[in-house]
Design a protein around this motif. Structure first.
Motif, PDB file in Angstrom:
ATOM      1  N   ALA A  82      -1.878  10.833  -4.024  1.00  0.00           N
ATOM      2  CA  ALA A  82      -1.866   9.827  -2.957  1.00  0.00           C
ATOM      3  C   ALA A  82      -1.489  10.452  -1.619  1.00  0.00           C
ATOM      4  O   ALA A  82      -2.025  10.079  -0.562  1.00  0.00           O
ATOM      5  CB  ALA A  82      -0.883   8.714  -3.312  1.00  0.00           C
ATOM      6  N   ARG A 125      -4.511  12.207  -0.111  1.00  0.00           N
ATOM      7  CA  ARG A 125      -5.458  11.227   0.409  1.00  0.00           C
ATOM      8  C   ARG A 125      -4.982  10.655   1.744  1.00  0.00           C
ATOM      9  O   ARG A 125      -5.758  10.510   2.692  1.00  0.00           O
ATOM     10  CB  ARG A 125      -5.650  10.112  -0.616  1.00  0.00           C
ATOM     11  CG  ARG A 125      -6.582   8.988  -0.129  1.00  0.00           C
ATOM     12  CD  ARG A 125      -6.761   7.924  -1.191  1.00  0.00           C
ATOM     13  NE  ARG A 125      -5.489   7.430  -1.690  1.00  0.00           N
ATOM     14  CZ  ARG A 125      -4.709   6.567  -1.033  1.00  0.00           C
ATOM     15  NH1 ARG A 125      -5.075   6.137   0.175  1.00  0.00           N
ATOM     16  NH2 ARG A 125      -3.581   6.160  -1.566  1.00  0.00           N
ATOM     17  N   ARG A 126      -3.690  10.345   1.854  1.00  0.00           N
ATOM     18  CA  ARG A 126      -3.151   9.788   3.092  1.00  0.00           C
ATOM     19  C   ARG A 126      -3.260  10.798   4.235  1.00  0.00           C
ATOM     20  O   ARG A 126      -3.580  10.437   5.374  1.00  0.00           O
ATOM     21  CB  ARG A 126      -1.682   9.390   2.920  1.00  0.00           C
ATOM     22  CG  ARG A 126      -1.431   8.168   2.059  1.00  0.00           C
ATOM     23  CD  ARG A 126       0.051   7.775   2.106  1.00  0.00           C
ATOM     24  NE  ARG A 126       0.433   7.408   3.460  1.00  0.00           N
ATOM     25  CZ  ARG A 126       0.320   6.175   3.964  1.00  0.00           C
ATOM     26  NH1 ARG A 126      -0.177   5.198   3.209  1.00  0.00           N
ATOM     27  NH2 ARG A 126       0.698   5.931   5.200  1.00  0.00           N
ATOM     28  N   ARG A 182       0.830  -1.206   0.000  1.00  0.00           N
ATOM     29  CA  ARG A 182       0.000   0.000   0.000  1.00  0.00           C
ATOM     30  C   ARG A 182       0.867   1.260   0.000  1.00  0.00           C
ATOM     31  O   ARG A 182       0.597   2.210  -0.752  1.00  0.00           O
ATOM     32  CB  ARG A 182      -0.918  -0.010   1.229  1.00  0.00           C
ATOM     33  CG  ARG A 182      -1.985   1.098   1.194  1.00  0.00           C
ATOM     34  CD  ARG A 182      -2.897   1.019   2.410  1.00  0.00           C
ATOM     35  NE  ARG A 182      -3.464  -0.312   2.555  1.00  0.00           N
ATOM     36  CZ  ARG A 182      -3.255  -1.104   3.606  1.00  0.00           C
ATOM     37  NH1 ARG A 182      -2.489  -0.694   4.596  1.00  0.00           N
ATOM     38  NH2 ARG A 182      -3.787  -2.295   3.669  1.00  0.00           N
ATOM     39  N   VAL A 183       1.925   1.279   0.815  1.00  0.00           N
ATOM     40  CA  VAL A 183       2.769   2.479   0.831  1.00  0.00           C
ATOM     41  C   VAL A 183       3.558   2.606  -0.469  1.00  0.00           C
ATOM     42  O   VAL A 183       3.838   3.719  -0.935  1.00  0.00           O
ATOM     43  CB  VAL A 183       3.710   2.485   2.052  1.00  0.00           C
ATOM     44  CG1 VAL A 183       2.904   2.547   3.344  1.00  0.00           C
ATOM     45  CG2 VAL A 183       4.657   1.298   2.061  1.00  0.00           C
ATOM     46  N   TYR A 197       6.003   6.851   5.033  1.00  0.00           N
ATOM     47  CA  TYR A 197       4.568   6.580   5.172  1.00  0.00           C
ATOM     48  C   TYR A 197       4.295   5.494   6.216  1.00  0.00           C
ATOM     49  O   TYR A 197       3.212   5.449   6.810  1.00  0.00           O
ATOM     50  CB  TYR A 197       3.987   6.137   3.832  1.00  0.00           C
ATOM     51  CG  TYR A 197       3.791   7.253   2.827  1.00  0.00           C
ATOM     52  CD1 TYR A 197       3.783   8.585   3.212  1.00  0.00           C
ATOM     53  CD2 TYR A 197       3.606   6.964   1.475  1.00  0.00           C
ATOM     54  CE1 TYR A 197       3.592   9.593   2.297  1.00  0.00           C
ATOM     55  CE2 TYR A 197       3.410   7.968   0.532  1.00  0.00           C
ATOM     56  CZ  TYR A 197       3.410   9.282   0.955  1.00  0.00           C
ATOM     57  OH  TYR A 197       3.224  10.281   0.033  1.00  0.00           O
ATOM     58  N   GLU A 239       2.364   1.703  -3.371  1.00  0.00           N
ATOM     59  CA  GLU A 239       1.368   2.261  -4.297  1.00  0.00           C
ATOM     60  C   GLU A 239       1.279   3.772  -4.128  1.00  0.00           C
ATOM     61  O   GLU A 239       1.260   4.529  -5.113  1.00  0.00           O
ATOM     62  CB  GLU A 239      -0.009   1.618  -4.036  1.00  0.00           C
ATOM     63  CG  GLU A 239      -0.138   0.161  -4.471  1.00  0.00           C
ATOM     64  CD  GLU A 239      -0.398   0.014  -5.966  1.00  0.00           C
ATOM     65  OE1 GLU A 239      -0.440   1.053  -6.673  1.00  0.00           O
ATOM     66  OE2 GLU A 239      -0.526  -1.139  -6.419  1.00  0.00           O
ATOM     67  N   ASP A 240       1.209   4.214  -2.881  1.00  0.00           N
ATOM     68  CA  ASP A 240       1.083   5.649  -2.621  1.00  0.00           C
ATOM     69  C   ASP A 240       2.325   6.420  -3.054  1.00  0.00           C
ATOM     70  O   ASP A 240       2.248   7.621  -3.319  1.00  0.00           O
ATOM     71  CB  ASP A 240       0.810   5.891  -1.137  1.00  0.00           C
ATOM     72  CG  ASP A 240      -0.575   5.407  -0.726  1.00  0.00           C
ATOM     73  OD1 ASP A 240      -1.417   5.187  -1.618  1.00  0.00           O
ATOM     74  OD2 ASP A 240      -0.811   5.242   0.485  1.00  0.00           O
TER      75      ASP A 240
END
Length: 548
Positions: free
Chosen positions: A497, A500-501, A427-428, A470, A430-431
């Motif tokens: 991203a 969003r985070r 996930r991180v 992240y 991806e971000d």
């Protein structure tokens, strides 16, 4: 605060922890010396006595006891071999176990030291401290059995020589004392300086090699390989010269010991004139082995200079850790005093300004990588200068402009920030717009990145550092040039991203950038113009210059 006895204290603690193995090694060393002296002395007596008995005729031959001396000689040979094995195993096991505990403690001390000290060592010099210097300390454990071996060898050889003549035993002890004093003088004048220089030189060599390796692409691009080789050779010459001096000092120690041994042998034999020839042979050979029992001391003194220099260098590299201030982490609210900016997560602060103005310096002060100036920033009602670096660091997740990566896998480098399962790691990534690149690799998260990420491009290294930040749970996310070197499409993906985070995690943002797009996502924007004479940065909030 510097504690010059800190490393000595750590070594003493490990010596105490390994005392049982060290005691076994010392006892075995004493047995080795006694067995060696008695073995050679008894062998000389036995051979000489048997020869004399044979010359005296059949009656003397029949009366001579061959069985008992033969059995004792075999027993002594077995004892010497077994004890030597036990001494080496116990001594080296104690040293290795102690060093296995010392290295993490030293690394922790180095990493936890005041920022200006912890960050002042280059990677090559730090490596030399934690490898070569700690290896030199190892000799302190291995050679602890040397005094016991010397004492046992001196006592047993003097007793055997005394069987032929009490004067011979006394002269042997005197000769051994002279030998030890001579070796100590040579060690102090030659070995200690050479050992110290060798420890310094190996640090300089590794430092130079690390620096040249770091700029290897530039050296090739500008055809400076020959110059780099000369630089490395110059550092290596200093190291080689120190090793030659150290080896020369060992040679003088050996010569000194050989001369005293020859003199001791002459005076002991002279003192036994009138005694049976078999006892004279016993005394002569006991003298040789007694002098040989000092070999452990010679080795210890030869390595003493390097060990003392290593302890001093480790003390210098790992000073007393700054004490924790004892307070609970303050609330994450920040006040930039001169800019009159009051910030609380999830607020976003953007810092811009010319190169070299002090943007990175300012955030490093803020997060505890540099000493803070009083009156710069207040955190939770407390001046950050009153807070320990560890307390400050706990409030921030940081992605530096100059990304440093371990020579390991993608997973290894991400997990530096904290624990996380594969789903979290992907996930991180991806971000950070890096997941597609890593998935393309057969090993995925277990892909090796190489030395300082050499298998990744500059932009990919930066995004891996971003993904690592992240993973860390902290009220504030601090990013230094997070999109530098990225194309517009990738930058937009990363910033989308990121926004969003920040919303999902209710995390505050402090962002440094020269680029327009990253600064635009920030609610408060300040421009850092440069440094004031007192070292604080000059900030322009809403077109007015002030000191922070």
């Amino acid at each position: 605060m510097h504690d010059p006895n800190r490393i000595a204290g750590l070594i003493a603690a490990q010596a105490h922890a390994q005392r049982q193995r060290l005691q076994i090694a010392a006892a075995a060393g004493a047995v080795v010396s006694v067995a060696a002296v008695c073995l050679l002395g008894l062998s000389g007596w036995f051979i000489t006595g048997a020869a004399l008995a044979g010359m005296a005729g059949m009656a003397a031959v029949q009366a001579f006891n061959y069985m008992m001396p033969s059995a004792i000689i075999r027993l002594l040979a077995i004892l010497r071999t077994g004890a030597r094995y036990i001494e080496r195993v116990a001594g080296h096991e104690a040293a290795l176990k102690a060093l296995a505990r010392l290295r993490p403690q030293l690394f922790d001390a180095l990493a936890s030291a005041p920022p200006e000290r912890a960050l002042s060592l280059s990677s090559g010099e730090a490596s030399a401290r934690l490898v070569q210097d700690v290896d030199a300390v190892q000799t302190l454990f291995v050679r602890k059995s040397a005094p016991w071996a010397l004492g046992a060898g001196a006592a047993s050889s003097a007793l055997l020589a005394g069987l032929a003549s009490p004067l011979a035993g006394g002269l042997l002890l005197a000769a051994m004392t002279v030998s030890c004093l001579g070796v100590m003088v040579i060690a102090r004048r030659l070995s200690d300086p050479a050992g110290k220089e060798a420890q310094i030189a190996v640090g300089a060599l590794k430092d130079r090699l690390a620096a040249l390796e770091a700029v290897a692409p530039e050296l090739k691009a500008y055809d400076l390989n020959d110059w780099a080789v000369q630089q490395a050779a110059s550092a290596a010459d200093r190291h080689d010269s120190a090793q030659i001096a150290l080896t020369t000092s060992a040679g003088w120690m050996t010569v000194s010991q050989a001369v005293v041994t020859a003199a001791a042998l002459a005076v002991v034999v002279f003192a036994t004139l009138g005694a049976p020839l078999s006892l004279t042979a016993l005394a002569a050979l006991a003298t040789i082995m007694g002098m040989e029992s000092a070999a452990g001391l010679v080795g210890a003194l030869h390595q003493n200079g390097a060990a003392k220099a290593a302890i001093a260098r480790l003390d210098q590299a790992a000073p007393q850790v700054l004490p924790h201030d004892g307070t609970r982490p303050p609330p994450p609210s920040l006040t930039l005093i001169a800019a009159n900016a009051n910030l609380r997560p999830p607020h976003r602060l953007g810092l811009s300004g010319p190169s070299g103005a002090g943007k990175t310096t300012f955030i490093e002060r803020l997060i505890g990588l540099r000493d803070a100036h009083p009156g710069e920033v207040v955190m939770g009602g407390l001046d950050i200068a009153s807070l320990s670096p560890a307390t400050r660091r706990a409030r921030f997740a940081y992605a530096a402009q100059d990304v440093r990566l371990l020579n390991g896998t993608v997973r290894d480098n991400l997990l530096l920030a904290g624990p996380g399962g594969d789903d979290t790691l992907w996930r991180v990534l991806e971000d950070a717009a890096l997941a597609e690149r890593i998935r393309a690799e057969p090993l995925g998260l277990d892909m090796p990145v190489g030395v300082n990420g050499e298998r990744l491009s500059g932009g990919e290294r930066r995004r891996l550092g971003l993904a690592r930040a992240y993973l860390r749970t902290a009220p504030w996310l601090v990013l230094d040039e997070p999109t530098e070197g990225l194309d517009a499409a990738t930058e937009a993906q990363v910033l989308k991203a990121l926004e969003r985070r920040l919303v999902e995690n209710k995390q505050g943002l402090i962002l440094v950038s020269h680029r327009t797009a990253p600064i635009q996502i920030c609610q408060t924007r300040l421009r850092i113009e440069g440094m004031a004479q007192d070292g604080r940065v000059l900030v322009t909030p809403e077109r007015q210059t002030a000191v922070v």
